[in-house]
Design a protein around this motif. Structure first.
Motif, PDB file in Angstrom:
ATOM      1  N   TYR A  20       0.640  -1.139   0.155  1.00  0.00           N
ATOM      2  CA  TYR A  20      -0.100  -0.060   0.143  1.00  0.00           C
ATOM      3  C   TYR A  20       0.829   1.249   0.052  1.00  0.00           C
ATOM      4  O   TYR A  20       0.440   2.301  -0.373  1.00  0.00           O
ATOM      5  CB  TYR A  20      -0.890   0.078   1.350  1.00  0.00           C
ATOM      6  N   PHE A  21       2.150   1.266   0.661  1.00  0.00           N
ATOM      7  CA  PHE A  21       2.854   2.157   0.541  1.00  0.00           C
ATOM      8  C   PHE A  21       3.979   2.631  -0.689  1.00  0.00           C
ATOM      9  O   PHE A  21       4.456   3.447  -0.707  1.00  0.00           O
ATOM     10  CB  PHE A  21       3.693   2.230   1.942  1.00  0.00           C
ATOM     11  N   ASN A  22       4.036   1.403  -1.461  1.00  0.00           N
ATOM     12  CA  ASN A  22       4.734   1.393  -2.666  1.00  0.00           C
ATOM     13  C   ASN A  22       4.491   2.575  -3.518  1.00  0.00           C
ATOM     14  O   ASN A  22       5.306   2.862  -4.148  1.00  0.00           O
ATOM     15  CB  ASN A  22       4.981   0.330  -3.051  1.00  0.00           C
ATOM     16  N   TYR A  23       3.254   2.893  -3.825  1.00  0.00           N
ATOM     17  CA  TYR A  23       2.852   3.807  -4.409  1.00  0.00           C
ATOM     18  C   TYR A  23       3.662   5.260  -4.283  1.00  0.00           C
ATOM     19  O   TYR A  23       3.774   6.097  -5.098  1.00  0.00           O
ATOM     20  CB  TYR A  23       1.371   3.826  -4.564  1.00  0.00           C
ATOM     21  N   PHE A  24       3.891   5.385  -3.107  1.00  0.00           N
ATOM     22  CA  PHE A  24       4.582   6.842  -2.842  1.00  0.00           C
ATOM     23  C   PHE A  24       6.036   6.795  -2.859  1.00  0.00           C
ATOM     24  O   PHE A  24       6.504   7.820  -2.845  1.00  0.00           O
ATOM     25  CB  PHE A  24       4.282   7.227  -1.222  1.00  0.00           C
ATOM     26  N   LEU A  25       6.792   5.546  -3.295  1.00  0.00           N
ATOM     27  CA  LEU A  25       8.125   5.638  -3.290  1.00  0.00           C
ATOM     28  C   LEU A  25       8.648   5.928  -4.433  1.00  0.00           C
ATOM     29  O   LEU A  25       7.950   5.619  -5.533  1.00  0.00           O
ATOM     30  CB  LEU A  25       8.419   4.105  -2.810  1.00  0.00           C
ATOM     31  N   LYS A  26       9.882   6.639  -4.512  1.00  0.00           N
ATOM     32  CA  LYS A  26      10.392   6.951  -5.720  1.00  0.00           C
ATOM     33  C   LYS A  26      11.454   5.785  -6.022  1.00  0.00           C
ATOM     34  O   LYS A  26      11.588   5.055  -5.188  1.00  0.00           O
ATOM     35  CB  LYS A  26      11.354   8.145  -5.461  1.00  0.00           C
ATOM     36  N   GLU A  27      12.021   5.932  -7.241  1.00  0.00           N
ATOM     37  CA  GLU A  27      12.918   4.998  -7.826  1.00  0.00           C
ATOM     38  C   GLU A  27      14.060   5.038  -6.799  1.00  0.00           C
ATOM     39  O   GLU A  27      14.669   5.888  -6.325  1.00  0.00           O
ATOM     40  CB  GLU A  27      13.282   5.335  -8.991  1.00  0.00           C
ATOM     41  N   GLY A  28      14.389   3.841  -6.404  1.00  0.00           N
ATOM     42  CA  GLY A  28      15.753   3.467  -5.499  1.00  0.00           C
ATOM     43  C   GLY A  28      15.309   3.656  -4.140  1.00  0.00           C
ATOM     44  O   GLY A  28      15.994   3.563  -3.002  1.00  0.00           O
ATOM     45  N   GLU A  29      14.090   3.939  -3.603  1.00  0.00           N
ATOM     46  CA  GLU A  29      13.608   4.395  -2.362  1.00  0.00           C
ATOM     47  C   GLU A  29      13.123   3.085  -1.589  1.00  0.00           C
ATOM     48  O   GLU A  29      12.448   2.262  -2.249  1.00  0.00           O
ATOM     49  CB  GLU A  29      12.584   5.483  -2.334  1.00  0.00           C
ATOM     50  N   ARG A  30      13.467   3.010  -0.288  1.00  0.00           N
ATOM     51  CA  ARG A  30      12.908   1.784   0.369  1.00  0.00           C
ATOM     52  C   ARG A  30      12.416   2.306   1.952  1.00  0.00           C
ATOM     53  O   ARG A  30      13.024   3.104   2.404  1.00  0.00           O
ATOM     54  CB  ARG A  30      13.944   0.531   0.516  1.00  0.00           C
ATOM     55  N   ILE A  31      11.584   1.395   2.136  1.00  0.00           N
ATOM     56  CA  ILE A  31      11.030   1.566   3.545  1.00  0.00           C
ATOM     57  C   ILE A  31      12.064   1.222   4.719  1.00  0.00           C
ATOM     58  O   ILE A  31      12.129  -0.131   4.556  1.00  0.00           O
ATOM     59  CB  ILE A  31       9.549   1.311   3.448  1.00  0.00           C
ATOM     60  N   ILE A  32      12.416   1.909   5.479  1.00  0.00           N
ATOM     61  CA  ILE A  32      13.262   1.372   6.681  1.00  0.00           C
ATOM     62  C   ILE A  32      12.245   1.061   7.804  1.00  0.00           C
ATOM     63  O   ILE A  32      12.873  -0.020   8.482  1.00  0.00           O
ATOM     64  CB  ILE A  32      14.230   2.443   6.820  1.00  0.00           C
ATOM     65  N   SER A  33      11.539   1.870   8.209  1.00  0.00           N
ATOM     66  CA  SER A  33      10.791   1.827   9.567  1.00  0.00           C
ATOM     67  C   SER A  33       9.515   2.467   9.252  1.00  0.00           C
ATOM     68  O   SER A  33       9.517   3.652   8.786  1.00  0.00           O
ATOM     69  CB  SER A  33      11.536   2.173  10.709  1.00  0.00           C
ATOM     70  N   THR A  34       8.400   2.251  10.238  1.00  0.00           N
ATOM     71  CA  THR A  34       7.033   3.162  10.282  1.00  0.00           C
ATOM     72  C   THR A  34       6.846   3.260  11.629  1.00  0.00           C
ATOM     73  O   THR A  34       7.262   2.317  12.683  1.00  0.00           O
ATOM     74  CB  THR A  34       6.242   2.173   9.686  1.00  0.00           C
ATOM     75  N   PHE A  35       6.020   4.249  12.144  1.00  0.00           N
ATOM     76  CA  PHE A  35       5.808   4.553  13.459  1.00  0.00           C
ATOM     77  C   PHE A  35       4.627   5.236  13.266  1.00  0.00           C
ATOM     78  O   PHE A  35       4.034   6.112  12.400  1.00  0.00           O
ATOM     79  CB  PHE A  35       6.744   5.756  13.841  1.00  0.00           C
ATOM     80  N   GLU A  36       3.618   4.753  14.436  1.00  0.00           N
ATOM     81  CA  GLU A  36       2.370   5.547  14.633  1.00  0.00           C
ATOM     82  C   GLU A  36       2.604   6.778  15.468  1.00  0.00           C
ATOM     83  O   GLU A  36       3.112   6.803  16.254  1.00  0.00           O
ATOM     84  CB  GLU A  36       1.178   4.645  15.115  1.00  0.00           C
TER      85      GLU A  36
END
Length: 130
Positions: A20-36
């Motif tokens: 669901y979050f991949n849509y927001f990512l740019k090329e080469g960008e990866r999710i490291i962590s999430t926080f509420e």
């Protein structure tokens, strides 16, 4: 919060699909962590005071509001424009300036704030060296 396989495990909700979050990512960008958390920011165009999910990537912080089962991107903060990021013990929140505008991230515990600060500093250094 933890990223496990294709899910982000949220402590206060159940779990959310990572895709669901991949849509927001740019090329080469990866999710490291999430926080509420809760984000409060004021700039020339708007006042934002919302609860949501802060997504830390290798390039920026994304703040998303969850509507139903899907995140909606509300703000994006490139690390290179974040400055004065610090932990404010009096109210236990992270305070920073983004392009001169104040940014307050709250409803996090001290360990989460310290993790975000470390991540901001590390990723800023990594992006400078590239």
């Amino acid at each position: 919060n933890k990223i496990k396989g294709v899910f982000i495990i949220l402590s206060r909700r159940s779990k959310m699909k990572l895709c669901y979050f991949n849509y927001f990512l740019k090329e080469g960008e990866r999710i490291i962590s999430t926080f509420e958390c809760r984000l409060k920011t004021i700039n020339a165009f708007q006042i934002l005071d919302k609860e949501g999910i802060l997504v830390a990537t290798n390039f920026r912080l994304l703040f998303c509001k969850v509507i139903g089962e899907h995140p909606h991107l509300l703000q994006s903060y490139d690390y290179k424009y974040l400055c004065s990021a610090e932990f404010k013990e009096d109210g236990e929140y992270l305070y920073a300036k983004y392009n001169g505008d104040p940014l307050k991230i709250s409803q996090l515990d001290k360990d989460e704030i310290e993790k975000i600060l470390l991540l901001i500093n590390n990723e800023k250094m990594n992006n400078i060296l590239v």
